[in-house]
Design a protein around this motif. Structure first.
Motif, mmCIF file in Angstrom:
data_model
loop_
_atom_site.group_PDB
_atom_site.id
_atom_site.type_symbol
_atom_site.label_atom_id
_atom_site.label_comp_id
_atom_site.label_asym_id
_atom_site.label_seq_id
_atom_site.Cartn_x
_atom_site.Cartn_y
_atom_site.Cartn_z
ATOM 1 N N ARG A 1 0.717 -1.127 0.033
ATOM 2 C CA ARG A 1 0.003 -0.044 0.027
ATOM 3 C C ARG A 1 0.847 1.172 -0.038
ATOM 4 N N ARG A 2 2.113 1.200 0.653
ATOM 5 C CA ARG A 2 2.928 2.357 0.770
ATOM 6 C C ARG A 2 3.585 2.553 -0.265
ATOM 7 N N HIS A 3 4.207 1.617 -1.066
ATOM 8 C CA HIS A 3 4.979 1.457 -2.306
ATOM 9 C C HIS A 3 4.279 0.971 -3.478
ATOM 10 N N PRO A 4 3.164 1.467 -3.996
ATOM 11 C CA PRO A 4 2.442 1.078 -5.157
ATOM 12 C C PRO A 4 3.028 0.898 -6.277
ATOM 13 N N ARG A 5 3.924 1.775 -6.733
ATOM 14 C CA ARG A 5 4.566 1.437 -7.959
ATOM 15 C C ARG A 5 5.550 0.290 -8.080
ATOM 16 N N GLN A 6 6.460 0.236 -6.880
ATOM 17 C CA GLN A 6 7.414 -0.950 -6.746
ATOM 18 C C GLN A 6 6.586 -2.124 -6.646
#
Length: 183
Positions: A149-154
């Motif tokens: 949720r905090r790093h959607p792109r990765q």
């Protein structure tokens, strides 16, 4: 998106939230029920002592209510249990801080003593820890829903790489691209 949609139903963190909420809820429920069993007056500011802490009818009622809220959170589980734990834990910490300043004053309508303040701090930290477990850290594993949720792109790149790896044909050692053709 609902709170629990990002969280797999069988994720191991859900059990931590559930058991933590249930355990703390049962402790509060027991304390509140013992207060009711002694038929305490509702607003006695000196309070009777139960389990080493002073209490009155209102504090017993609040203990039962928050115990039931934690147990309800445990029944629902998942993110709901985590959020309930964090909210109730924060309220217990705030209550501890507030009651430090009103001990032995008429505003102490819950009949808190110093043991209640210490219990409020400790219970608040325990409940808060159960709620924050697996949600708040700098090194969450990449399969953790909160990391995703905090790093959607990765997370999207990693998911695409996993899907591509699953679609790629697995080649066995010693076989070439001309398998099945005789020379």
């Amino acid at each position: 998106m609902k709170l629990h949609d990002e969280f797999p139903t069988d994720h191991k963190l859900a059990q931590v939230y559930r058991w933590g909420a249930a355990l703390c809820g049962l402790v509060l429920l027991l304390f509140g029920c013992l207060g009711f069993a002694d038929q305490l007056s509702p607003f006695n500011t000196h309070g009777s002592h139960i389990a080493g802490m002073s209490t009155n009818g209102v504090l017993s009622l609040l203990s039962v209510i928050f115990g039931l809220v934690l147990i309800a959170g445990a029944i629902v589980g998942g993110n709901v249990a985590s959020t309930v734990n964090m909210s109730v834990g924060a309220l217990f910490l705030l209550s501890g801080f507030a009651h430090v300043f009103i001990l032995d004053k008429p505003a102490n309508f819950l009949g808190f003593g110093m043991t209640n303040v210490v219990f409020s701090f400790l219970m608040g930290l325990v409940i808060l820890t159960f709620g924050m477990y697996g949600r708040v850290t700098s090194r969450l594993p990449h399969d953790n829903p909160y990391w995703r949720r905090r790093h959607p792109r990765q997370a999207a790149r990693e998911a695409a790489a996993r899907r591509a790896a699953l679609r790629a044909p697995a080649s066995l050692p010693g076989t070439g691209s001309n398998t099945g053709r005789a020379r």
